[in-house]
Design a protein around this motif. Structure first.
Motif, mmCIF file in Angstrom:
data_model
loop_
_atom_site.group_PDB
_atom_site.id
_atom_site.type_symbol
_atom_site.label_atom_id
_atom_site.label_comp_id
_atom_site.label_asym_id
_atom_site.label_seq_id
_atom_site.Cartn_x
_atom_site.Cartn_y
_atom_site.Cartn_z
ATOM 1 N N GLU A 105 11.638 4.957 -2.870
ATOM 2 C CA GLU A 105 10.755 5.206 -4.012
ATOM 3 C C GLU A 105 9.519 5.998 -3.595
ATOM 4 O O GLU A 105 9.092 6.922 -4.288
ATOM 5 N N VAL A 106 8.952 5.649 -2.471
ATOM 6 C CA VAL A 106 7.763 6.356 -1.969
ATOM 7 C C VAL A 106 8.124 7.786 -1.600
ATOM 8 O O VAL A 106 7.392 8.732 -1.911
ATOM 9 N N PHE A 107 9.267 7.963 -0.936
ATOM 10 C CA PHE A 107 9.696 9.306 -0.547
ATOM 11 C C PHE A 107 9.938 10.182 -1.765
ATOM 12 O O PHE A 107 9.607 11.368 -1.766
ATOM 13 N N ARG A 108 10.511 9.613 -2.818
ATOM 14 C CA ARG A 108 10.771 10.393 -4.032
ATOM 15 C C ARG A 108 9.473 10.927 -4.628
ATOM 16 O O ARG A 108 9.439 12.036 -5.171
ATOM 17 N N GLN A 109 8.404 10.153 -4.516
ATOM 18 C CA GLN A 109 7.102 10.608 -5.019
ATOM 19 C C GLN A 109 6.646 11.859 -4.261
ATOM 20 O O GLN A 109 6.169 12.828 -4.866
ATOM 21 N N LEU A 110 6.830 11.856 -2.954
ATOM 22 C CA LEU A 110 6.443 13.007 -2.151
ATOM 23 C C LEU A 110 7.356 14.205 -2.406
ATOM 24 O O LEU A 110 6.892 15.340 -2.498
ATOM 25 N N LYS A 111 8.650 13.931 -2.528
ATOM 26 C CA LYS A 111 9.603 15.013 -2.752
ATOM 27 C C LYS A 111 9.353 15.675 -4.103
ATOM 28 O O LYS A 111 9.416 16.905 -4.222
ATOM 29 N N PHE A 112 9.064 14.886 -5.127
ATOM 30 C CA PHE A 112 8.823 15.423 -6.469
ATOM 31 C C PHE A 112 7.634 16.378 -6.461
ATOM 32 O O PHE A 112 7.614 17.378 -7.174
ATOM 33 N N ARG A 113 6.641 16.102 -5.635
ATOM 34 C CA ARG A 113 5.445 16.939 -5.573
ATOM 35 C C ARG A 113 5.569 18.064 -4.551
ATOM 36 O O ARG A 113 4.613 18.824 -4.342
ATOM 37 N N GLY A 114 6.711 18.162 -3.898
ATOM 38 C CA GLY A 114 6.919 19.246 -2.943
ATOM 39 C C GLY A 114 6.263 19.021 -1.598
ATOM 40 O O GLY A 114 6.123 19.958 -0.809
ATOM 41 N N LEU A 115 5.880 17.778 -1.320
ATOM 42 C CA LEU A 115 5.190 17.480 -0.067
ATOM 43 C C LEU A 115 6.141 17.039 1.042
ATOM 44 O O LEU A 115 5.764 17.031 2.225
#
Length: 229
Positions: free
Chosen positions: A103-113
């Motif tokens: 879930e945390v990784f998806r937040q970063l991936k969604f923002r392109g980070l």
């Protein structure tokens, strides 16, 4: 009887771009200077074909998309930051492979980070920009617009507290949108902007929040050596 209406006009083929193999040279020239990139200047039939063109990508330094992404992520870091768990994961990924909560990784991936590289979570260049912005000191700085290039939609500016003798390129549309001023009014104008003046290279200097500056004190730029009354 066959009727002839003259030779059929066929538009001459445009030369291919020597760098990417998916676009014409003219398309890449346009895409490089547009935040819409190459795929924003073709019809639906060709959009997928040129969608990954590196010549206009936000991961390619000095493209319009790259400049816009630096500004976007810098503003994100200060105005809409990720939560602490996501920032902790991003800092861990900056050091190398790390265990990542989905879930945390998806937040970063969604923002392109962050992204998956061969199935392993990894930080992106924009992720590094985000962390640098979180760690940098940003403060108001005096900025002078030297000139504008309407063809490439860029402007050259000098940042007084950084390196006043080293011009920095910014997006012309950013200046116009932030200040509300007409393009032709910009050359020679002094503005204020938020900057990370500890940056060691122009590519790492990110200017945000351009606005009209207060009038400079009389004689501020006087280099004659005389006393200023």
């Amino acid at each position: 009887m066959d009727e002839s209406f003259g030779p059929e006009y066929v538009r001459p083929a445009q030369p291919d771009c020597p760098r990417c193999g998916c676009c014409t040279a003219a398309l890449c020239e346009k895409g490089r200077h547009s935040i819409m990139r190459c795929n924003g200047h073709v019809d639906d039939e060709h959009r997928e074909m040129v969608g990954g063109c590196p010549c206009s990508a936000e991961t390619t330094r000095h493209t319009a998309a790259w400049r816009a992404a630096q500004v976007r992520v810098t503003r994100m870091a200060h105005e809409m930051p990720v939560d602490q768990a996501a920032e902790d994961l991003l800092r861990a990924l900056a050091k190398g492979p790390a265990e990542a909560d989905d879930e945390v990784f998806r937040q970063l991936k969604f923002r392109g980070l962050a992204q998956l590289v061969h199935g392993i979570p990894a930080i992106t260049p924009l992720g590094h920009t985000y962390l640098a912005s979180k760690d940098d000191v940003r403060a108001p700085a005096a900025v002078q617009v030297l000139d504008v290039d309407k063809k490439t939609r860029t402007a050259r500016v000098e940042v007084a507290p950084w390196r006043p003798d080293e011009p920095v390129t910014v997006l012309l549309d950013q200046l116009v949108t932030d200040t509300g001023l007409d393009v032709d009014a910009l050359p020679g104008l002094w503005l204020a902007a938020d900057a990370n003046c500890h940056a060691d290279h122009a590519d790492k200097l990110v200017l945000t929040g351009f606005r009209q500056a207060a009038p400079l004190p009389q004689g501020w730029m006087d280099t004659s050596g005389g006393d200023v009354e």
